[in-house]
Enzyme design. Structure first.
Site, PDB file in Angstrom:
ATOM      1  N   GLY A 206       0.819  -1.203   0.000  1.00  0.00           N
ATOM      2  CA  GLY A 206       0.000   0.000   0.000  1.00  0.00           C
ATOM      3  C   GLY A 206       0.851   1.249   0.000  1.00  0.00           C
ATOM      4  O   GLY A 206       2.065   1.210   0.219  1.00  0.00           O
ATOM      5  N   GLY A 209       1.527   5.591   4.681  1.00  0.00           N
ATOM      6  CA  GLY A 209       0.531   6.160   5.579  1.00  0.00           C
ATOM      7  C   GLY A 209      -0.807   5.477   5.579  1.00  0.00           C
ATOM      8  O   GLY A 209      -1.735   5.949   6.234  1.00  0.00           O
ATOM      9  N   GLY A 211      -1.523   2.531   6.830  1.00  0.00           N
ATOM     10  CA  GLY A 211      -1.753   1.757   8.047  1.00  0.00           C
ATOM     11  C   GLY A 211      -1.204   0.351   8.015  1.00  0.00           C
ATOM     12  O   GLY A 211      -1.732  -0.522   8.723  1.00  0.00           O
ATOM     13  N   THR A 213       1.817  -0.833   9.073  1.00  0.00           N
ATOM     14  CA  THR A 213       2.445  -1.165  10.352  1.00  0.00           C
ATOM     15  C   THR A 213       1.400  -1.296  11.451  1.00  0.00           C
ATOM     16  O   THR A 213       1.465  -2.205  12.286  1.00  0.00           O
ATOM     17  CB  THR A 213       3.478  -0.090  10.719  1.00  0.00           C
ATOM     18  N   GLU A 429      -6.311  33.702 -10.839  1.00  0.00           N
ATOM     19  CA  GLU A 429      -7.124  32.691 -10.167  1.00  0.00           C
ATOM     20  C   GLU A 429      -8.564  32.712 -10.675  1.00  0.00           C
ATOM     21  O   GLU A 429      -9.202  31.660 -10.764  1.00  0.00           O
ATOM     22  CB  GLU A 429      -7.090  32.921  -8.652  1.00  0.00           C
ATOM     23  N   ASP A 506       1.350  25.528 -13.570  1.00  0.00           N
ATOM     24  CA  ASP A 506       0.236  25.137 -14.446  1.00  0.00           C
ATOM     25  C   ASP A 506       0.763  24.497 -15.728  1.00  0.00           C
ATOM     26  O   ASP A 506       0.255  23.475 -16.188  1.00  0.00           O
ATOM     27  CB  ASP A 506      -0.615  26.357 -14.800  1.00  0.00           C
TER      28      ASP A 506
END
Length: 647
Positions: A206, A209, A211, A213, A429, A506
């Site tokens: 995976g 972070g 999970g 462990t 923006e 961009d």
């Protein structure tokens, strides 16, 4: 721990400390007895010749004679002491003639022991140093002076915090697949009586972070068995053969604590394809891998030892490591979906005092692509924000601000920019936002801001309405057009010669997306559904890509197709912003006024020409389109310019 587990014979640290301090106290007593414990001498110290003279003149009443000291009493009740010089055979005759009472006294035993200690102290010191060096050589864990070949695996017990499946959320499929291992560790006879054998190894695959462990620790916590943990990099050293020795020692420790779980994190550090080394094939890493393969499934069975490994790169592992009998199962630990994110948030929110307005479902919807570690960090950031604001409860506003900080970076409020730069940022923006609104396949806008965050001087954030597991061609073209919206807005409003460098990220995003569409995803009509680019594995070229099936003419065609995709998205953005230039001006003026607008506020503004904010003293504010310069509110510091990924 299981009932059949062998008792732990490791010395108690408290007892070891007691023994050390006892030894130090004993050494101090010996030193005092040697140097500060000499007996007191009674009376006046006189010379031996003076003593003989006083005996001869009859002033001495009685004496006590020891081998190294003579003490006595004078007839005037005075006392004295003297040290004899050599052996004096006539001393007793002289005392008899002077009618002096005398008696003998044996030598002081304290001084005798001190002398013995002084003579033997060097030998005791040498023996102590040798014993300490021997203990260092025999010390486990590889931390001794000569413990190169000892395993660095750490044994975790419930004292370090027991983790169960209740602490694991959002990865239900992976948890259910590993539930069988827990049941075997609890009741092995249930499977063995039917001839079944539990898998010897499970590979957790995976993204970082997710999970992996935590899931491995939950298996050990549910089964209540010893849990050894080690990293793949702990095996490999510069000395050839050390890694293989550590593998053997690790399995020896595991056998003593069986049934148990051995967790190897980042196993790709030692389990990569053999033959990819720079030197010969018999290097240290490959010897370590060979020993690991033999220990997992060789002639000697390791019953009751289950190996669980974790990696982010299963594609680089050696095939022999993945075959049945070693890592029989590959358990994918995915990025959680919206339901999984809600469950993960619920687990982490238990430790935080929440305000009534906090909605975990809303937060989960606004965090697509977040892993379990990302969500834990989000909750922690929200708690820290609430603490800095002197709040007793963590409200939804803190979670929204924490989400903006995690996804967009911290606000750079100290940056001071000119009015022209602010205006450039607002139109840049606004260009992204207007194109996103008018592209049907684009994700809806979540928030737009001209406050600098992280490395960006402004940003338009879009969030999908639901989790996406694949992307379609129309959405990719929409993303390309949105990424070009900022540059096109600058060209329309300020002219070709006044465009800024704010569109650099961009352009990079658009180029990378177009290149993947052409070379990897087969979305070019001229080149067809073929892969022209693939990643290179191994030590040489890690993280690099190489074009395949690509001659000189094909490379020219690939570059031309990439350029055509980006330029067509530029033309599409130009069409949208030219047609809706009034909306571009309206939104830019609103962003200069409010700095940050939500997606709903942008939608309301474009439909009604005004924004209804409850915190505005005069009620709903109408923003008039203007082609001139707009001056922002006094006292505010604005940012602007760059919008990474055009999102």
């Amino acid at each position: 721990m299981s009932d059949n587990q062998e008792p732990d014979n490791t010395p108690n640290p408290w007892m070891k400390s007691l023994v050390v301090w006892g030894g130090i106290f004993l050494a101090l007593l010996l030193v005092v007895s040697m140097f500060g414990g000499s007996r007191e001498t009674a009376g006046t110290q006189i010379s031996y010749s003076d003593f003989r003279d006083r005996v001869a003149e009859g002033s001495v009443q009685e004496v006590t004679i020891a081998p190294d000291l003579i003490t006595g009493t004078l007839k005037n009740n005075g006392t004295f002491s003297t040290v004899p010089v050599g052996s004096d055979p006539g001393l007793t005759d002289m005392l008899d003639q002077a009618n002096v009472e005398y008696s003998g006294k044996p030598a002081d035993q304290g001084n005798l022991w001190a002398a013995i200690l002084v003579n033997t102290l060097p030998f005791l010191l040498i023996l102590g140093i040798a014993f300490f060096a021997l203990r260092q050589v025999q010390k486990g864990g590889g931390s001794g002076a000569m413990g190169f070949g000892k395993s660095k695996a750490k044994l975790l017990t419930e004292k370090q915090g027991r983790v169960t499946f209740d602490d694991v959320a959002g990865i239900d499929e992976a948890r259910e697949e590993l539930q069988e291992i827990v049941e075997f560790l609890k009741d092995p006879s249930r499977f063995s009586k039917l001839g079944g054998q539990i898998p010897k190894g499970a590979l957790l695959v995976g993204s970082p972070g997710t999970g992996k462990t935590l899931l491995a620790r939950a298996i050990a916590g549910e089964a209540r068995v010893p849990f050894f943990t080690i990293s793949g990099s702990d095996f490999v050293e510069m000395f050839v053969g050390v890694g293989a020795s550590r593998v053997r020692d690790m399995f020896e420790q595991a056998k003593k604590n069986a049934p148990c779980i051995v967790f190897i994190d980042e196993i790709d550090a030692v389990g990569r394809h053999r033959g990819n080394g720079i030197g010969n094939s018999n290097d240290e890493r490959e010897q370590t891998l060979n020993q690991l393969l033999v220990e997992m499934d060789g002639f000697e069975a390791n019953e009751g030892i289950i190996i669980i490994a974790a990696t982010n790169r299963p594609d680089v592992l050696d095939p022999a490591l993945l075959r049945p009998g070693r890592f029989d199962r590959q358990v994918v630990v995915p990025i959680p979906d919206i339901d999984g994110r809600e469950k993960i948030l619920a687990v982490h929110m238990k430790k935080v005092p929440l305000a009534p307005d906090v909605n975990a479902r809303t937060i989960a919807r606004g965090t697509p692509g977040f892993s379990g570690a990302d969500l834990a960090n989000l909750v922690n950031e929200a708690a820290l924000l609430a603490a800095r604001r002197n709040k007793r409860l963590v409200a939804m506003q803190e979670f929204e601000d924490a989400k903006d900080k995690v996804m967009m970076g911290s606000e750079r409020k100290s940056m001071v920019m000119t009015d022209d730069e602010k205006k450039m940022t607002a139109y840049h923006e606004a260009g992204h936002a207007i194109v996103a609104v008018h592209e049907p396949a684009s994700d809806p806008i979540h928030k737009a801001t001209i406050i600098p965050r992280g490395r960006a001087l402004g940003m338009v954030m879009r969030l999908p309405e639901r989790d996406n597991y694949s992307y379609h061609r129309d959405k990719m073209h929409a993303n390309l057009a949105v990424s070009m919206g900022g540059r096109v807005a600058e060209e329309i409003i300020f002219g070709h010669d006044k465009v800024s460098s704010g569109a650099s990220s961009d352009i990079q995003y658009a180029t990378d997306l177009a290149k993947n569409m052409v070379t990897k995803w087969g979305m070019s009509d001229k080149l067809g559904p073929l892969m022209y680019e693939q990643s290179q594995e191994g030590y040489l070229g890690m993280g690099q890509t190489q074009r395949t099936m690509a001659g000189a003419e094909t490379n020219k065609l690939i570059d031309a197709e990439i350029k055509d995709l980006v330029e067509s998205s530029h033309r599409r953005a130009t069409e949208v912003l030219t047609e809706h230039e009034d909306q571009l001006h309206l939104l830019a003026q609103a962003m200069l006024e409010y700095e940050t607008l939500t997606g709903e506020e942008i939608k309301t503004l474009l439909e009604n020409g005004k924004i209804d904010r409850p915190d505005t003293p005069s009620g709903p504010v109408a923003v008039q389109p203007s082609h001139g310069s707009a001056v922002p509110r006094a006292g505010k510091r604005f940012g602007g310019g760059e919008a990474p990924q055009g999102a």
